[in-house]
Design a protein around this motif. Structure first.
Motif, mmCIF file in Angstrom:
data_model
loop_
_atom_site.group_PDB
_atom_site.id
_atom_site.type_symbol
_atom_site.label_atom_id
_atom_site.label_comp_id
_atom_site.label_asym_id
_atom_site.label_seq_id
_atom_site.Cartn_x
_atom_site.Cartn_y
_atom_site.Cartn_z
ATOM 1 N N ILE A 1 0.874 -1.175 0.000
ATOM 2 C CA ILE A 1 0.000 0.000 0.000
ATOM 3 C C ILE A 1 0.906 1.218 0.000
ATOM 4 O O ILE A 1 1.889 1.275 0.756
ATOM 5 N N SER A 2 0.623 2.189 -0.857
ATOM 6 C CA SER A 2 1.487 3.360 -1.026
ATOM 7 C C SER A 2 0.977 4.532 -0.202
ATOM 8 O O SER A 2 -0.229 4.778 -0.121
ATOM 9 N N ILE A 3 1.926 5.277 0.380
ATOM 10 C CA ILE A 3 1.623 6.468 1.167
ATOM 11 C C ILE A 3 2.622 7.551 0.785
ATOM 12 O O ILE A 3 3.825 7.288 0.707
ATOM 13 N N CYS A 4 2.141 8.755 0.521
ATOM 14 C CA CYS A 4 3.004 9.880 0.161
ATOM 15 C C CYS A 4 3.049 10.888 1.305
ATOM 16 O O CYS A 4 2.010 11.270 1.840
ATOM 17 N N ILE A 5 4.275 11.319 1.643
ATOM 18 C CA ILE A 5 4.482 12.220 2.778
ATOM 19 C C ILE A 5 5.298 13.416 2.312
ATOM 20 O O ILE A 5 6.401 13.262 1.791
ATOM 21 N N LYS A 6 4.757 14.608 2.495
ATOM 22 C CA LYS A 6 5.473 15.830 2.145
ATOM 23 C C LYS A 6 6.030 16.464 3.405
ATOM 24 O O LYS A 6 5.319 16.621 4.401
ATOM 25 N N PRO A 7 7.332 16.837 3.425
ATOM 26 C CA PRO A 7 7.920 17.444 4.624
ATOM 27 C C PRO A 7 7.364 18.841 4.873
ATOM 28 O O PRO A 7 7.677 19.787 4.153
ATOM 29 N N LEU A 8 6.521 18.965 5.896
ATOM 30 C CA LEU A 8 5.904 20.244 6.232
ATOM 31 C C LEU A 8 6.120 20.630 7.693
ATOM 32 O O LEU A 8 6.175 21.806 8.012
ATOM 33 N N GLY A 9 6.213 19.637 8.584
ATOM 34 C CA GLY A 9 6.398 19.909 10.009
ATOM 35 C C GLY A 9 7.654 19.246 10.542
ATOM 36 O O GLY A 9 8.442 18.656 9.789
#
Length: 690
Positions: free
Chosen positions: A331-339
Motif C-alpha cells: 500500500i502506497s503512502i506519500c508524505i510531504k515534509p511540512l512539520g
C-alpha cells in the motif's frame, strides 16, 4: 442503566454492518422508479450532509448536519440545566434565610455548581465517541474518524467549559463561607463527592484544553500530543471525584473507547519491516508498506504511522495513494515534509540514501523503525454514487485522489455498472516539480478502453495550477533510488548473514465482514467480564466490609471499578482476540527471499528497466495534465462551467488541501447551489486536521 443503551447501539450497529456486507444493496445514481416523496426525502438527507451552510467560522466549514448536531447538544444542555435550576432557585427564593447558615445567594451558588456538575457526564459520554477510531456508531452513520476529530474538539470545548465553570463556582462558594480548605479535602461527602480528586482532574483537563487550542497545537504539536495523554489522569480522578455510581452515567462511551484503544495498542506493537522509501524530485517521500493477503481498504482509507526514532508518542495519519483493486502486496503512502516530524523522516531517508550511494555493499541499519495502525476511513466508496466528480486538491492533498483515480480506472476496466463517467481534477501546487507524483499512474494501461473513447468511457481531465515560479530544492538525484527499512547491518557479500521474515501489515479495525462479528464478541465479552468482576467484588469484598458504623471506603470502591474495567477489556476481551480465528492470521510471515535484493535499486536494474523505459509505455497522468502557471484556480469559472455542462445533474465535489482552498471551494459550492440551481454540488472534505 446509562451504559447499556450505548453498548446496545454499538452492538446493533455492528450486526447491521455485517448484514449490509453480506447482502449488499447497490446504490444507484438515479432511480426513476422511486416515488417523488422518496426522491425528495433522499435529496433532503443527502443535502443535509453535503451542503455547506457556514463557510468561514471559528468552527470551520459547517454543513446542515453539523448545525443540527450542535443545536441538539446545546438544546439538551440548556434544557437539562434550566429544568433543574428554575425549581431549585424558586424554592430558595421562597424559603427563609436562617442566620448563621448559608445565605440565599450562597445556596444558589451551591446549586448552580451542582447542576453544572450533573451535565458533565453527558458531555463526557459524547467526548470519547468521536476519538474511538473504529467506532461502530460512527461507522453506522458514515462518519469517518478523520471527520469525527473536529466533533471531539467541539465537545472538548463544551466539556471543559462545564468543568471550569463547575470548579470556579465551588471555589467562590467555599471562599465566601471561609471554607477554602474544603477544596483540598479528599473526604467523601454524604452525596459521595470528593473535592480534591476533582481539583486534580480539572487541572489535567485545563492543561489539555489550553495546549489543544489551535495556536498552540499548530506551533507545538509535540507538546500538545504529550499533554493530551493526560486524559488518563482526567478519567481516573474524575471517577474518584464523583464515585462509582455517578461514573456509570458516562461509562458507555468511555468503555467503547478503551476497547478500541486496547485493540489499537495490540496492533501497533508489531513492527513492520520490508517497507521501501523513495524521495521524488519534489521532495515528497513515497512509502510502500507490505500488506498481507486479504488486507482490505478502500480508496479513501488512511493509516497512522509511528516512527519511534523520531517520537514514541506521535502517530501521524496519511492517506493511501493506491487502490485495493490493484493486484499488489503493498500500500502506497506519500508524505510531504511540512512539520518537524515529516522533516525528520525526510532528512533521515536522505541521509541513508546518500551514505548507501557511497558504499552500496553494505545495508546500514535504518534507525527509524516503523509501526502502523489502520486502515481507517469511510465505510464505503461514497464517491461512486455521483455521475460526475470534481476533485480539488492542494499540494499533497492530491494523494487520496490518486487512489480514487486508480480505483475508478480499475472499475471501468472491470466494466462495473453505475460508475462516474466524468472526472475533473483541479490541483494547486507551488512548484511544477510536484507533478512527478503523477508518473506512476498510466490511465490507458489500467483501463485500455479510455484510449478508445466512447459514450461510456471515463472522461478524465487534469488541470494543474502552479502558483509560484521560484525554484525549490532539487531531489532528482534520489529519484531512481529506493531505500528499504532494515533491522540490522547486512554484509551482502556474506550469505551466512540472513534476514528475518517480512511481516505484513495487520488490521484489527473491523473493515472486513468477519471482523464485525469479532467486534460484537469483543464488546460482549468485555462487558460480561466487567459485570462478572463487579459482582464478585460486590459479593466478596464490598458487602462483608460495609456497614452503617464502618462504611466501605469509596476510594477503594472506585479502585475496584478500575480493576473490573481492566479485567473485562484486557482479560476477557483479550481472550476473544486470541481465540477468534481471523485474529490469529492478522500478522503472517512472508518469504525471506523478498529481502534478497539491493537496498538501493538503480535505474539500470532489471526490476526498474520497465518503469524507466518511458517511450514503450502509455502516457502517464503527468503527460495528460494541462498546466497553468502563475495563477490560482478560478473557482467561479470552474463551477459555472461544470453547472452548464452537467445541467440538472448531481456533482460530487471532493476537496483535500489547506483551509483557504477548502473555504474558497465550499463558498463557491454553496453559492452555485443557492443562486443558479442548475446542477447540484455536493461538498465532501477529505482532509484530516488534528
Amino acid at each position: 442503566m446509562y451504559a447499556c443503551p450505548v453498548i446496545a447501539l454499538a452492538t446493533v450497529a455492528l450486526l447491521y454492518l455485517e448484514l449490509t456486507k453480506r447482502f449488499p444493496v447497490k446504490e444507484e445514481i438515479s432511480d426513476v422508479k422511486r416515488s417523488k416523496l422518496h426522491r425528495l426525502w433522499a435529496g433532503f438527507t443527502r443535502n443535509l450532509w453535503t451542503q455547506p451552510m457556514v463557510v468561514r467560522s471559528p468552527l470551520g466549514i459547517l454543513t446542515g448536519i453539523d448545525l443540527l448536531g450542535i443545536g441538539l447538544v446545546l438544546f439538551v444542555v440548556v434544557c437539562f440545566t434550566t429544568n433543574l435550576t428554575v425549581p431549585r432557585f424558586d424554592s430558595i427564593n421562597h424559603g427563609e434565610e436562617i442566620p448563621g447558615l448559608e445565605k440565599k445567594w450562597q445556596a444558589k451558588l451551591d446549586k448552580s455548581g451542582e447542576l453544572f456538575g450533573k451535565v458533565i457526564p453527558f458531555a463526557m459520554t459524547l467526548l470519547f465517541l468521536p476519538v474511538t477510531r473504529g467506532s461502530p456508531i460512527l461507522r453506522l452513520i458514515h462518519v469517518p474518524s478523520e471527520h469525527a476529530v473536529r466533533y471531539h474538539r467541539w465537545l472538548g470545548h463544551l466539556t471543559m467549559i462545564l468543568i471550569t465553570t463547575h470548579g470556579v463556582i465551588y471555589s467562590i462558594y467555599y471562599h465566601s463561607r471561609h471554607e477554602t480548605h474544603m477544596v483540598m479535602d479528599w473526604k467523601y461527602s454524604t452525596e459521595g463527592i470528593s473535592n480534591f480528586p476533582g481539583v486534580i482532574g480539572a487541572t489535567a483537563g485545563v492543561i489539555m484544553w489550553v495546549t489543544a487550542l489551535a495556536p498552540v497545537r499548530s506551533r507545538f504539536f509535540n507538546f500538545f500530543y504529550g499533554t493530551h495523554q493526560l486524559y488518563i489522569v482526567l478519567f481516573v480522578f474524575y471517577a474518584w471525584h464523583v464515585g462509582k455510581g455517578n461514573m456509570g452515567k458516562c461509562i458507555g462511551g468511555i468503555f467503547l473507547f478503551f476497547i478500541d484503544r486496547f485493540l489499537r495498542f495490540v496492533q501497533s506493537q508489531k513492527r513492520i519491516t520490508g517497507v521501501t522509501a523513495q524521495v521524488l524530485p519534489s521532495g515528497v517521500v513515497e512509502l510502500k508498506i507490505p500488506i498481507q493477503q486479504g488486507f482490505e481498504y478502500n480508496a479513501l482509507s488512511f493509516m497512522y504511522i509511528n516512527v519511534p526514532g523520531i517520537s514514541r508518542l506521535e502517530w501521524h495519519p496519511f492517506s493511501s495513494a493506491s487502490s485495493s483493486l490493484n493486484i499488489s502486496d503493498t500500500i502506497s503512502i506519500c508524505i510531504k515534509p511540512l512539520g518537524d516530524w515529516t522533516y525528520s523522516l525526510h532528512s533521515a531517508i536522505l541521509d541513508n540514501l546518500a551514505s548507501l550511494s557511497m558504499d552500496p555493499k553494505l545495508e546500514c541499519p535504518f534507525a527509524l523503525k516503523l509501526y502502523t495502525e489502520g486502515p481507517y476511513g469511510h465505510e464505503s466508496d461514497y464517491f461512486l454514487r455521483y455521475k460526475h466528480l470534481l476533485l480539488v486538491a492542494g499540494g499533497t492533498g492530491i494523494t487520496p485522489f490518486l487512489a480514487i483515480l486508480t480505483d475508478l480506472l480499475k472499475r471501468h476496466q472491470l466494466k462495473q455498472e453505475k460508475l462516474p463517467l466524468s472526472v475533473r481534477v483541479i490541483w494547486s501546487v507551488r512548484c511544477i516539480s510536484e507533478l512527478c507524483i503523477l508518473r506512476d499512474i498510466r490511465p490507458a494501461l489500467i483501463c485500455p478502453s479510455l484510449a478508445n473513447g466512447g459514450n461510456k468511457s471515463l472522461n478524465l481531465e487534469v488541470e494543474v495550477f502552479v502558483t509560484r515560479n521560484e525554484a525549490m530544492n532539487d531531489y532528482t538525484q534520489f529519484d531512481s533510488k529506493v531505500l528499504k527499512f532494515e533491522d540490522t547491518c547486512i554484509d551482502k557479500g556474506d550469505p551466512s548473514k540472513g534476514a528475518s521474515n517480512v511481516d505484513a501489515v495487520s488490521s484489527l479495525i473491523p473493515t472486513t465482514s468477519s471482523q464485525n462479528l469479532f467486534m460484537v464478541a469483543m464488546i460482549l465479552a468485555s462487558v460480561a467480564g466487567f459485570v462478572l468482576m463487579s459482582g464478585l467484588f460486590n459479593l466478596y469484598v464490598y458487602t462483608p466490609r460495609n456497614s452503617p458504623e464502618s462504611p466501605f471506603s469509596l476510594t477503594l470502591d472506585v479502585l475496584l471499578f478500575f480493576i473490573s474495567t481492566l479485567v473485562g477489556i484486557v482479560v476477557c476481551g483479550g481472550a476473544v482476540l486470541l481465540l477468534w480465528n481471523p485474529a490469529r492470521s492478522y500478522i503472517v510471515p512472508r518469504s525471506s527471499s523478498s529481502r534478497n535484493s539491493s537496498t538501493i535499486v538503480s535505474a539500470t536494474d532489471p526490476v526498474k528497466e520497465e518503469r524507466m523505459d518511458v517511450e514503450s509505455q502509455p502516457a502517464t497522468l503527468e503527460d495528460m495534465c494541462t498546466v497553468i502557471k502563475g495563477s490560482r484556480p478560478p473557482f467561479q469559472e470552474i463551477f459555472e462551467t461544470a453547472a452548464t455542462k452537467h445541467d440538472g445533474e448531481e456533482i460530487g465535489v471532493l476537496i483535500c488541501g489547506p483551509k483557504g482552498l477548502q473555504e474558497s471551494a465550499a463558498s463557491e459550492c454553496r453559492s452555485q447551489n443557492f443562486r443558479n440551481r442548475r446542477a447540484q454540488f455536493h461538498f465532501h472534505s477529505v482532509c484530516f486536521d488534528l
